[in-house]
Design an enzyme around this catalytic site. Structure first.
Site, PDB file in Angstrom:
ATOM      1  N   LYS A   1      38.378  41.996  22.090  1.00  0.00           N
ATOM      2  CA  LYS A   1      38.520  40.797  23.023  1.00  0.00           C
ATOM      3  C   LYS A   1      37.555  41.176  24.235  1.00  0.00           C
ATOM      4  O   LYS A   1      36.709  40.348  24.722  1.00  0.00           O
ATOM      5  CB  LYS A   1      39.603  40.302  22.947  1.00  0.00           C
ATOM      6  CG  LYS A   1      39.888  39.376  24.240  1.00  0.00           C
ATOM      7  CD  LYS A   1      41.330  38.770  24.603  1.00  0.00           C
ATOM      8  CE  LYS A   1      42.201  39.667  25.504  1.00  0.00           C
ATOM      9  NZ  LYS A   1      41.753  39.375  26.971  1.00  0.00           N
ATOM     10  N   ASN A   2      38.130  42.014  24.880  1.00  0.00           N
ATOM     11  CA  ASN A   2      37.582  42.086  26.358  1.00  0.00           C
ATOM     12  C   ASN A   2      36.093  42.844  26.388  1.00  0.00           C
ATOM     13  O   ASN A   2      35.547  42.652  27.525  1.00  0.00           O
ATOM     14  CB  ASN A   2      38.473  43.166  27.229  1.00  0.00           C
ATOM     15  CG  ASN A   2      39.711  42.337  27.333  1.00  0.00           C
ATOM     16  OD1 ASN A   2      39.682  41.192  27.329  1.00  0.00           O
ATOM     17  ND2 ASN A   2      40.921  43.069  28.128  1.00  0.00           N
TER      18      ASN A   2
ATOM     19  N   CYS B   1      48.100  33.604  38.011  1.00  0.00           N
ATOM     20  CA  CYS B   1      48.277  34.071  36.566  1.00  0.00           C
ATOM     21  C   CYS B   1      49.430  34.913  36.577  1.00  0.00           C
ATOM     22  O   CYS B   1      50.153  35.533  37.679  1.00  0.00           O
ATOM     23  CB  CYS B   1      47.160  35.160  36.826  1.00  0.00           C
ATOM     24  SG  CYS B   1      47.143  36.218  35.285  1.00  0.00           S
TER      25      CYS B   1
ATOM     26  N   ARG C   1      45.032  37.856  41.069  1.00  0.00           N
ATOM     27  CA  ARG C   1      43.857  38.056  40.559  1.00  0.00           C
ATOM     28  C   ARG C   1      42.635  37.260  41.280  1.00  0.00           C
ATOM     29  O   ARG C   1      42.280  36.421  40.378  1.00  0.00           O
ATOM     30  CB  ARG C   1      44.009  37.812  38.954  1.00  0.00           C
ATOM     31  CG  ARG C   1      44.856  38.664  38.349  1.00  0.00           C
ATOM     32  CD  ARG C   1      45.123  38.191  36.701  1.00  0.00           C
ATOM     33  NE  ARG C   1      43.900  38.964  35.978  1.00  0.00           N
ATOM     34  CZ  ARG C   1      43.602  38.882  34.772  1.00  0.00           C
ATOM     35  NH1 ARG C   1      44.621  38.148  34.159  1.00  0.00           N
ATOM     36  NH2 ARG C   1      42.617  39.362  34.223  1.00  0.00           N
TER      37      ARG C   1
ATOM     38  N   ASP D   1      37.106  37.260  44.632  1.00  0.00           N
ATOM     39  CA  ASP D   1      36.140  37.509  45.777  1.00  0.00           C
ATOM     40  C   ASP D   1      35.194  38.563  45.689  1.00  0.00           C
ATOM     41  O   ASP D   1      34.196  38.203  46.286  1.00  0.00           O
ATOM     42  CB  ASP D   1      37.057  37.892  46.888  1.00  0.00           C
ATOM     43  CG  ASP D   1      38.182  39.026  46.577  1.00  0.00           C
ATOM     44  OD1 ASP D   1      38.737  39.262  45.541  1.00  0.00           O
ATOM     45  OD2 ASP D   1      38.458  39.851  47.470  1.00  0.00           O
TER      46      ASP D   1
ATOM     47  N   ASP E   1      46.730  47.606  30.378  1.00  0.00           N
ATOM     48  CA  ASP E   1      47.223  46.749  29.219  1.00  0.00           C
ATOM     49  C   ASP E   1      47.760  47.401  28.276  1.00  0.00           C
ATOM     50  O   ASP E   1      48.245  46.619  27.254  1.00  0.00           O
ATOM     51  CB  ASP E   1      45.739  46.264  28.549  1.00  0.00           C
ATOM     52  CG  ASP E   1      44.777  45.434  29.305  1.00  0.00           C
ATOM     53  OD1 ASP E   1      45.554  44.716  30.019  1.00  0.00           O
ATOM     54  OD2 ASP E   1      43.594  45.088  29.171  1.00  0.00           O
TER      55      ASP E   1
ATOM     56  N   ARG F   1      46.168  34.985  21.932  1.00  0.00           N
ATOM     57  CA  ARG F   1      45.077  34.993  22.883  1.00  0.00           C
ATOM     58  C   ARG F   1      44.365  36.190  22.629  1.00  0.00           C
ATOM     59  O   ARG F   1      42.946  36.182  22.753  1.00  0.00           O
ATOM     60  CB  ARG F   1      45.358  34.921  24.206  1.00  0.00           C
ATOM     61  CG  ARG F   1      45.943  33.413  24.913  1.00  0.00           C
ATOM     62  CD  ARG F   1      46.117  33.675  26.173  1.00  0.00           C
ATOM     63  NE  ARG F   1      44.935  34.244  26.995  1.00  0.00           N
ATOM     64  CZ  ARG F   1      44.907  34.403  28.291  1.00  0.00           C
ATOM     65  NH1 ARG F   1      45.975  34.383  28.763  1.00  0.00           N
ATOM     66  NH2 ARG F   1      43.608  34.718  28.963  1.00  0.00           N
TER      67      ARG F   1
END
Ligand code: EPU
Length: 434
Positions: free
Chosen positions: A22-23, A120, A125, A128, A308, A400
């Site tokens: 996914k990422n 989140c 998160r 910037d 993760d 997700r």
């Protein structure tokens, strides 16, 4: 809202195949914004975040075509006519990775309007570092009514040192730099495999990038990028989740179709815990037939132990003999699963950025709630070894990022079923040809 009902006690045995990452797929899809020509992506996982990104691109005017049948993991994206370089709050609020379109839109369309992501579950998160980097490349950025408005004539290459290592920040600026005038040097970059995969795709599209996978990436800007075909790397976090599932349930599982070297930190840690791990080509065989020993974990940027995988590791630590100290160094609030594990009988004490897990404690099935994607995975893992039935609420979090996790786990012996409103196989997306 869907729930999972899981009856624990079965060892996982057999072979489970890993989906695309996914990422890695999310930035790859955003990269399609950089060219007028079609970008064909293979091995795209069918998960909700990918669906959200398809909607985002389609809302901008992109043609997004999904493969079907045997080609169901293929997505073709053509951004020839982008009428609306905008990412609305409705989409960004459900997926922070939507900010990945910022860099490509400024580079190709010279303007972008992106909703600022809100809070989140796992930490503040901020974005910037994306903004500062794009400003250094010459973009004018302002903030109004919850949106970032950006414009730039043509970005100019420059030297950017990230104050902090950021994965999507590195990806966003990398994409922007491909079309900038002259050379961009990015320092203190994320070295995650997903960054390397994105650079590989961009180079196939005609970009000139060197050094992806190291702390310093050099990009020679080009006038135009063209279409390309690319296969997304396997999902190392999904693979790692199955590896832990096997170790935890005392199973004998082959996790196939993965890149074992992307999981080095996890596999080493599991060996320390007494798990037998064998790497054979693109498969990892995990044999969990002995007692588990405790081991401390510190989350770090790649190639360190991934944040993760922290929640899933915590589920394992509840069944290991001794005390494991789990330190979360990337996100400030990523221990929500700790409390839910306690409801199942675990001994977890959270003190700031550390969680102290004392094991082994028998777990018993309970009604629990998923709070974010990886926290949900840890509850699924705990439920696989709990006595009796666990009902996990809010599994939309797991949808997700995990493709058909219940089917995959059932295929190797788990007792898991989904109840509630069924996820449609294909979600119809306006503007997206299915
Ligand atoms: N940060 C800033 N300013 C920024 C950007 C980041 O202070 O402008 C901070 C973050 O608050 C955090 C740290 O830097 O404390 C690292 O965050 P990073 O930017 O690397 O995270 P991300 O790019 O938003 C990606 C993954 C996450 C994964 C993290 C860390 C994607 C789409 N998301 O997020 O994946 O946890 O890197 O490895 O690639 C998940 O898949 O469940 C997930 C959350």
């Amino acid at each position: 809202m869907d729930k999972f009902v899981i009856r624990g006690g079965n060892p996982l045995v057999g072979t489970v195949r890993v989906s695309g990452a996914k990422n890695a797929a999310l930035p790859a899809m955003a990269a399609a914004l950089l060219t007028e020509e079609p970008v064909i992506l293979e091995n795209v996982p069918q998960v909700r975040d990918i669906e959200t990104e398809r909607k985002l691109l389609a809302a901008m005017g992109a043609d997004v075509e999904l493969g079907y049948g045997r080609a169901q993991h293929r997505t073709t994206i053509c951004c020839r006519d982008l009428v609306n370089p905008e990412a609305s709050y409705e989409l960004v609020k459900t997926m922070r990775a939507s900010t990945l379109v910022l860099g490509p839109l400024i580079a190709r369309m010279k303007r972008a309007r992106i909703s600022l992501p809100g809070g989140c579950a796992i930490g503040a998160r901020p974005i910037d570092l994306h903004i500062k980097g794009l400003e250094k490349l010459g973009a004018k950025i302002s903030q109004e009514h919850g949106y970032i408005e950006a414009s730039a004539p043509r970005l100019r290459g420059t030297r950017i040192v990230f104050e902090k290592i950021t994965v999507t920040g590195t990806e966003d600026l990398l994409m922007a730099a491909t079309l900038a005038q002259g050379e961009t040097v990015l320092e203190n970059c994320a070295r995650e495999p997903e960054v390397v995969d994105l650079a590989a795709l961009l180079n196939k599209m005609g970009a000139q990038i060197e050094g992806a996978g190291t702390h310093c990436i050099r990009v020679q800007g080009v006038e135009k990028l063209h279409g390309a075909r690319h296969r997304i790397i396997p999902d190392r976090i999904e693979a790692g989740t199955f590896v832990i599932a096997a170790a935890l349930t005392g199973g004998d599982l082959q996790v196939s179709g993965c890149e074992p070297q992307h999981l080095d930190a996890l596999l080493q840690k599991l060996e320390e815990c007494g798990v037998q791990v064998y790497v054979i080509g693109d498969s990892i065989r995990v044999v969990g037939n002995g007692p588990l020993r405790s081991a401390d974990v510190n989350t770090e940027e790649y190639p360190g132990f991934p944040t993760d995988m922290q929640a899933q590791y915590m589920a394992l630590a509840t069944q290991a003999e001794g005390t494991s100290i789990v330190t979360e160094n990337i996100f400030e609030n990523r221990f929500m699963h700790g409390q839910e594990l306690v409801r199942m009988g675990a001994n977890v004490k959270v003190e700031g950025s550390r969680a102290v897990v004392r094991g082994p404690t028998p777990l018993s099935g309970a009604a629990v709630q998923a709070s974010d994607l990886r926290a949900s995975a840890s509850l699924v893992l705990a439920a696989l070894v709990a006595d009796g039935e666990t009902i996990i609420d809010r599994v939309y979090h797991i949808d997700r990022g995990y493709e058909r996790i219940e089917e995959k786990l059932r295929g190797v012996g788990a007792q898991i079923r989904r109840i509630g409103e069924l996820l449609p196989k294909r979600v119809a997306v306006p503007g997206v040809a299915v």
